[in-house]
Structures are given as structure tokens and as C-alpha cells.
Enzyme design. Structure first.
Site, PDB file in Angstrom:
ATOM      1  N   GLY A 145      80.425  63.560  58.469  1.00  0.00           N
ATOM      2  CA  GLY A 145      79.462  62.510  58.191  1.00  0.00           C
ATOM      3  C   GLY A 145      80.143  61.188  57.881  1.00  0.00           C
ATOM      4  N   SER A 146      79.532  60.422  56.989  1.00  0.00           N
ATOM      5  CA  SER A 146      79.912  59.016  56.807  1.00  0.00           C
ATOM      6  C   SER A 146      81.302  58.789  56.238  1.00  0.00           C
ATOM      7  CB  SER A 146      78.880  58.321  55.912  1.00  0.00           C
ATOM      8  OG  SER A 146      77.615  58.316  56.534  1.00  0.00           O
ATOM      9  N   VAL A 147      81.946  59.810  55.667  1.00  0.00           N
ATOM     10  CA  VAL A 147      83.325  59.624  55.202  1.00  0.00           C
ATOM     11  C   VAL A 147      84.217  59.237  56.378  1.00  0.00           C
ATOM     12  CG1 VAL A 147      85.344  60.846  54.289  1.00  0.00           C
ATOM     13  CG2 VAL A 147      83.166  61.052  53.145  1.00  0.00           C
ATOM     14  N   LYS A 149      83.570  57.165  58.528  1.00  0.00           N
ATOM     15  CA  LYS A 149      83.420  55.731  58.808  1.00  0.00           C
ATOM     16  C   LYS A 149      84.633  54.942  58.327  1.00  0.00           C
ATOM     17  CE  LYS A 149      78.360  55.894  58.682  1.00  0.00           C
ATOM     18  NZ  LYS A 149      77.130  55.610  57.903  1.00  0.00           N
TER      19      LYS A 149
END
Length: 709
Positions: free
Chosen positions: A308-310, A312
Site C-alpha cells: 500500500g501507501s508505504v 509511495k
């Protein structure tokens, strides 16, 4: 007189009996002949059997290697478990009488569990068949030392015990997924099953020693076969016991509140790659086996998931490194179409209007990352995923490490990876990738093994070093990425304000990932079907430690996700950042002796640190970089604050020996081959050669004077 018929029958019987007797004698003779020639009976080589028996009698006692934390606190050690046996043979000094069967059966029930009728049936059957002794299946095996001592004190008639080697984990539930578990393999062997115990089983396993002579034709030959007995290697992990204890407590609280299906947390030294604390949930107690059946896979390297967003943070670093990021530029948040698919921001695609890319990072906007990936181009983005070493095992040393997977064929798949979907990674891969951001752009391998020591020679046969695996980004990129990620915590719009460490500038990235199923991804906002994570570093300008937390599918109190995760992060990172020399020392009292660490072949810097950590004084001889010799040798114990001499070679100078004991002065002289002429007793008050004088300048002897205080 016998008639002729009777005489014929009598002669026939005699002839028949003689034939049988002749056949038996022939058979026995042929068997003896066969044994004499082949030395075998029923395909069993008697000579080899005798040789084996002779060898077994001369086997030396050896033990499996032990597992320690980074400075010598025991994490896994050798112990014994016991099997309960009832002796029935009447000529033995301690046997069970018929009149005692009922009473003993009841006592065994109280101590070993089960039903008295079970024990009574086994004992009665043994008496009936004249067995020497009987055992009681699973009820009477793997009895702990504590339980053994308790039962033994009761002097139950006929009850004796047989000891078997076992493994003891004195801290119970303590980095159990990393340390692993070992189980019995035969009566006198234990074998690693999981974790370090399993993956480093070859190094930990002992080698039995044999001193034996060959036996042939009844004669003992002069030829001797010797196999040296060797203890298994001792393994020192990178774990810090005090920090590990804190992490276990904080993760227990998180587990109790949210009941996630899985959870993971690790703290990493960004300068070395050493994992100083790590745990997962569910976990188990390796000594009692409590919880072992629930979950034993090592999340660190064996369970890939969509981060997920980690991820990013990796997208951001790649864009900065390729000059495709300007945080002040703006874009329309909410939704973006990629081919025939629509990518939405996490707030159901509502977005926040037209915002800057810096605000997009703070708000964890998926649209910002899709636009960034499109600006870089899928080819460049794919190359950076490869440069950060995704889809490759970290080769930390654990068996069955997985590589992960990725869907990257179509534009929508390429866009998804930019915000952490469509790509599966392990925590070890994420930690390794972020080490480039936390450091100077160099990606370093995570370590869990600090060193391996041969206790037979007290030599360090392996010492972990900082291992660079890649340099995916420039040093300036790493600094700029950390600065941009500060917005996650300190930007008023940021989602990570609760992760701020008091009085320490902190940076990092939060993450929430939907879970891929056969029917597609779970719906955003359903916290119980999401993976929540946080990767944090501190201090932001030059990170000393980095921490990664992953919580998969919390089943209760999901409103507390950020609160519980930040509690784990802030409290343990604060302790890590505040650790001083005393926090890294072995946990012992003033009345105890301390273990002398084995440092031969280690770097001088690391050797000094380990000796000091064990409450001892390192005395360096020479200006070399590696320890060539030490005295006293490692492995033994000594009083606190004693000197340990470490010899590195090179230029050796005379030390200032004021206050040294006579023993220390003489040991130093012996190690550098200098004659010591001494007078008096007590501690040194005078020395004839000035400190810092090079021995190579012609120093062959020193006169010293001791005085009792």
C-alpha cells in the site's frame, strides 16, 4: 521275541531320527561356517555391530550451539527433558510392588495428568508379561526440569527418569519467529525446525567424538580411528534484549486491543542494517510450545503482501532522483482515469480539490502517485523498482525466503504499483529498500546475525559487516525524500501527526492497502479487511533508527489503529534513540561473573564495544584493525571490570600501567614478549619505560614496582 514286522518298524524309526539329527547338525555347521566366513547373521554384519558398540562406548559428550543477543545474553540454551519410567523387575533396587499399583497410578495421575485407570492398565499389563519396565506414551515424556524436580521429591515407588537433550528459551515469548524452535530428533539429538534454529541448524549442530580401534577376527588391531568431538557453533544475533522486551510489551497491547490476524514490527540500525528488535503476532513460546500451532511462518521473509501507501516513499524517491518531482506544482485530486479504469483517492474519490504534490504526499493521494509514475514513464519506474531490489530475496540467511511478485504489464497495473498495489513484497524487502532513503542513497542488507563463534577454539568464524547491495538513488535524493516525507507528520494536512517523536524531528510514510481476493480488492474504508502500516525514521536529517510496523486485518477497535500503532512506534523509538552505553550492556548484577566475549578475528572497534558491553575493560595492543589474539580467551567467565587484552599487531606501544595488578602487567609482558622485572606486591606505582614508547625502538625488558594500597 519281536516279530519281523515290529523290528522293521523300529529300524525305520531309528533311521528317520538319525536323518533328522544329521540334518540339524549340518544346518548348524553351515550357519557357523557362514558366520565365520561372512561375519554376518540375517544380513547384519557382526563385526560392524561389534565395532559400532565399541565406538559408542567411547563417544564424547558435546552440545548444540547456543543463541545469544548482540552482547551475550542467552536467548536459546541447552537443557534436558525427562521421560517417566516405572521399573517392574524385582531384582532392581527400586521397583514397583503389586500392592502399590493402585496408589502409584493415582499419584501419576496427579503429576502427569490423565486417568488413573490408564496408568493402572499399562502397569498391570507390564507385570503380566514380565516386562522390565513400562512407559506412558505422551503423558510421560518431555517433562520439564522444574516438573521433574517436583515429582522426584515425592519418591514415588518404582518411578525413575531418563534424561534427553532439549532446548530452553529462557525469555519465553521473545522474538520467537526469529530465534525459532528446535525439537527432539531421536533420543539424544535435537534439530532446528524454524527461525535461526532451523536455518542455521548446520552451524548449531554438534559433532560427536569417537575414539575407536578396529576389531577383526577377535583381535584388536593397532589401527585407531579418531573423530574429534566438537560443540556446535554459538550464534550471536543483532537483537538488543532491553529494546526487544519493550517491543514485545507494546505489541502485546496492540494485539489485545485490535486482534489483528497478523502483525509485525522491527527496529533497524540504519548505519549497519542490524535488526535490533523484531516481533510478530501471533507468536509462540518456544519452550512450552504454547501458540506454536497457531502460526509459525516468519513474516519477515516468508509472507509477501501488498504494502500500500508505504511504497509511495519509493515512488517519491524515484521521481526526485529522475528530476520528475516538484512539490509546489499542483494537480486535481480525487480521481484519474487510466485506460478504462478509474483510480480513486482513499476518501472514495472525493479528493481535496486542486492541491500541491507536497500536500498530496501528506494526504497520501493515490492520484498524485499515478501522475508521478506517468511523468517518469513506466520503463523508468520499472527500472527503479528493480534498482531498489524488489522481487529479489534479501538473502539474510533464512531458508524459504520468498521474492514477492508484481503485475506490471498494462498501464493500470503500472499505475497501481506507484501507490503500492499489484506488487507483493516482504517486510525485509521494504526495510532494505528504505535503508537507501534513511542513509546516503546506499541500500544495505538487513542483518539478524551479528557473529558466529566456534566455542571449541573461541574464534569468530563469521562477523557481520555493513553490506551494500545497491545504490538506487543519490545522496541528495535520499535527503530530499526524507524532507518531503516530513510533511506526512508536520504538514497540517498530514495523516501522520501522531507518529511525531517528542523533541526529535521524525519522518516517514503511513500506508493502507486493500486486500486482493478472487473477487477483486476489498472496499476502501473497511478497516477489518485492510493492511495498515508505518515506516518511520529518526532523526529526520540523519536517521539513526528506522522502524516498520504492519497490522493486517484488525478485527476489533479499528478506530484505534493509528493510536495503537503510533504507541508502538513512538515509545520504542524513543528508547532506541536514548540508548547509551549502559543500555547496551549485559544484564547482570554486581555479584555475578560476566562472560568473556570471543572477539578473535573481529574488527578492533567491534571487539572493544563487545568487551565493554560485558562490563570488562579492553586493553588494546597494537594499532591494527583486526583482533589477532585475545587474553583471556572468550567463552569463560570472570569478575566484573577485569582487563581483556586484545592484540591487533602493527605498532605496539608501552601503555600507562599505573594502578595495574601484577597479574595484568605480567600478562601484557607475555603477550608482547617483553621481560618484566618486578618488585613488591599489589598494584603498579612505577615503570621504567615511559608510556607510548614504541617497543620496536629496542625495548626488550621493563622494570616495574608494585605497592599494596
Amino acid at each position: 521275541m519281536l516279530n519281523k514286522g515290529n523290528m522293521k518298524r523300529s529300524h525305520g524309526a531309528i533311521i528317520f531320527m538319525l536323518c533328522i539329527l544329521t540334518g540339524v547338525i549340518f544346518y548348524i555347521g553351515s550357519r557357523f561356517f557362514s558366520v565365520a566366513v561372512t561375519h554376518s547373521v540375517d544380513h547384519v554384519n557382526l563385526e560392524q555391530r561389534a565395532q559400532n558398540l565399541y565406538e559408542n562406548q567411547d563417544q564424547e559428550s558435546v552440545k548444540r550451539g547456543q543463541i545469544y543477543d548482540s552482547i551475550g545474553n542467552v536467548l536459546a540454551e541447552n537443557s534436558s527433558v525427562y521421560t517417566a519410567i516405572i521399573v517392574l523387575q524385582k531384582d532392581q533396587p527400586k521397583y514397583l510392588k503389586n500392592s502399590q499399583v493402585n496408589t502409584v497410578s493415582k499419584e501419576l495421575t496427579q503429576e502427569l495428568g490423565g486417568d488413573a485407570s490408564y496408568y493402572k492398565k499399562i502397569i498391570k499389563n507390564g507385570i503380566k508379561h514380565h516386562y522390565f519396565q513400562v512407559q506412558f506414551g505422551s503423558n510421560g515424556v518431555n517433562i520439564s526440569q522444574e516438573k521433574y524436580r517436583t515429582i522426584k521429591k515425592k519418591n514415588i515407588p518404582g518411578l525413575i527418569f531418563e534424561a534427553h537433550p532439549a532446548r530452553l528459551y529462557p525469555n519465553g515469548q521473545f522474538a520467537s519467529d526469529l530465534i525459532g524452535e528446535a525439537s527432539s530428533s531421536g533420543l539424544n539429538k535435537i534439530k532446528g525446525v524454524s527461525g535461526i534454529e532451523g536455518s542455521w541448524n548446520k552451524q548449531l549442530t554438534e559433532q560427536s567424538g569417537v575414539s575407536a580401534n578396529n576389531i577383526k577376527n577377535g583381535n584388536l588391531s593397532q589401527k585407531t580411528k579418531n573423530v574429534e568431538a566438537k560443540n556446535g557453533y554459538d550464534i550471536y544475533t543483532t537483537l538488543n534484549t532491553k529494546l526487544q522486551s519493550t517491543l514485545e510489551d507494546k505489541m502485546n497491547a496492540l494485539q489485545a486491543d485490535m486482534q489483528p490476524k497478523q502483525a509485525f514490527a522491527a527496529i533497524v540500525d540504519t548505519k549497519t542494517g542490524d535488526i535490533v528488535a523484531e516481533t510478530q503476532r501471533p507468536t509462540y513460546n518456544a519452550t512450552t510450545k504454547s501458540g506454536f500451532g497457531n502460526f509459525w511462518s516468519n513474516l519477515l521473509v516468508q509472507e509477501p503482501y501488498e504494502p500500500g501507501s508505504v511504497l509511495k516513499g519509493i515512488t517519491l524517491a524515484s521521481a526526485i532522483d529522475t528530476n520528475n518531482w516538484n512539490g509546489d506544482n499542483t494537480y486535481s485530486s480525487g480521481k484519474i482515469q487510466v485506460d478504462d479504469k478509474v483510480v480513486k483517492d482513499w476518501n472514495n474519490g472525493d479528493g481535496w480539490g486542486r492541491i500541491s504534490y507536497t500536500d498530496g504526499i501528506a494526504l497520501s493521494s493515490n492520484v498524485a502517485m499515478v501522475l508521478t509514475e506517468q511523468k517518469m514513464g513506466s520503463t523508468t519506474w520499472g527500472k527503479y523498482l528493480d534498482r531498489f531490489q524488489f522481487l529479489k530475496p534479501t538473502d539474510m540467511g533464512f531458508s524459504s525466503e520468498t521474492s514477492g511478485s508484481m503485475n506490471f504489464r498494462y498501464p493500470i497495473e503500472q499505475a497501481n504499483t506507484a501507490f503500492g498495489q499489484g506488487i507483493k513484497v516482504t517486510p525485509a524487502q521494504m526495510i532494505q529498500a528504505y535503508s537507501a532513503i534513511a542513509g546516503n542513497g546506499e541500500e544495505i542488507k538487513p542483518n539478524i546475525i551479528s557473529k558466529i563463534v566456534d566455542p571449541n577454539t573461541q574464534k569468530v568464524i563469521y562477523s557481520a559487516k555493513r553490506t551494500k547491495v545497491a545504490k538506487p538513488i543519490k545522496e541528495s535524493t535520499a535527503k530530499a525524500t526524507r524532507k518531503e516525507l516530513e510533511n506526512v507528520i508536520y504538514n497540517p494536512k498530514g495523516l501522520g501527526a501522531m507518529y511525531a517523536i517528542p523533541n526529535v524531528k521524525t519522518t516517514g510514510k503511513s500506508g493502507t492497502a486493500q486486500i486482493s481476493t478472487s473477487a477483486g480488492y476489498t472496499q476502501p474504508g473497511d478497516n477489518t479487511n485492510e493492511i495498515h502500516s508505518w515506516m518511520g525514521m529518526a532523526p529526520s536529517d540523519n536517521p539513526r533508527y528506522m522502524m516498520y510496523i504492519v497490522v493486517k486485518e484488525p478485527q476489533s477497535n479499528t478506530d484505534n489503529i493509528s493510536k495503537d500503532m503510533s504507541n508502538v512506534f513512538v515509545s520504542t523509538m524513543e528508547q532506541a534513540l536514548q540508548m547509551n552505553t549502559s543500555d547496551k550492556k549485559a544484564v547482570i548484577s554486581d555479584k555475578q561473573q560476566t562472560k568473556i566475549p570471543a572477539v578473535k578475528n573481529e574488527s578492533m572497534k567491534k571487539a572493544k564495544s563487545e568487551i565493554e558491553a560485558n562490563h570488562l575493560k579492553p586493553e588494546v595492543i597494537g594499532d591494527g584493525k583486526v583482533v589477532k589474539n585475545q587474553y583471556p580467551l572468550g567463552g569463560g567467565k570472570t569478575l566484573l571490570n577485569q582487563r581483556v587484552f586484545i592484540v591487533s599487531g602493527g605498532n605496539v606501544k608501552v601503555p600507562n600501567m599505573q594502578g595495574w595488578s601484577k597479574k595484568d602487567v605480567k600478562n601484557w609482558g607475555r603477550l608482547v614478549d617483553i621481560k618484566i622485572n618486578s618488585s613488591g606486591e599489589g598494584f603498579l606505582v612505577e615503570q621504567s619505560v615511559l608510556p607510548d614508547t614504541r617497543i620496536a625502538d629496542g625495548i626488550h625488558e621493563i622494570t616495574v614496582k608494585f605497592k599494596t594500597p
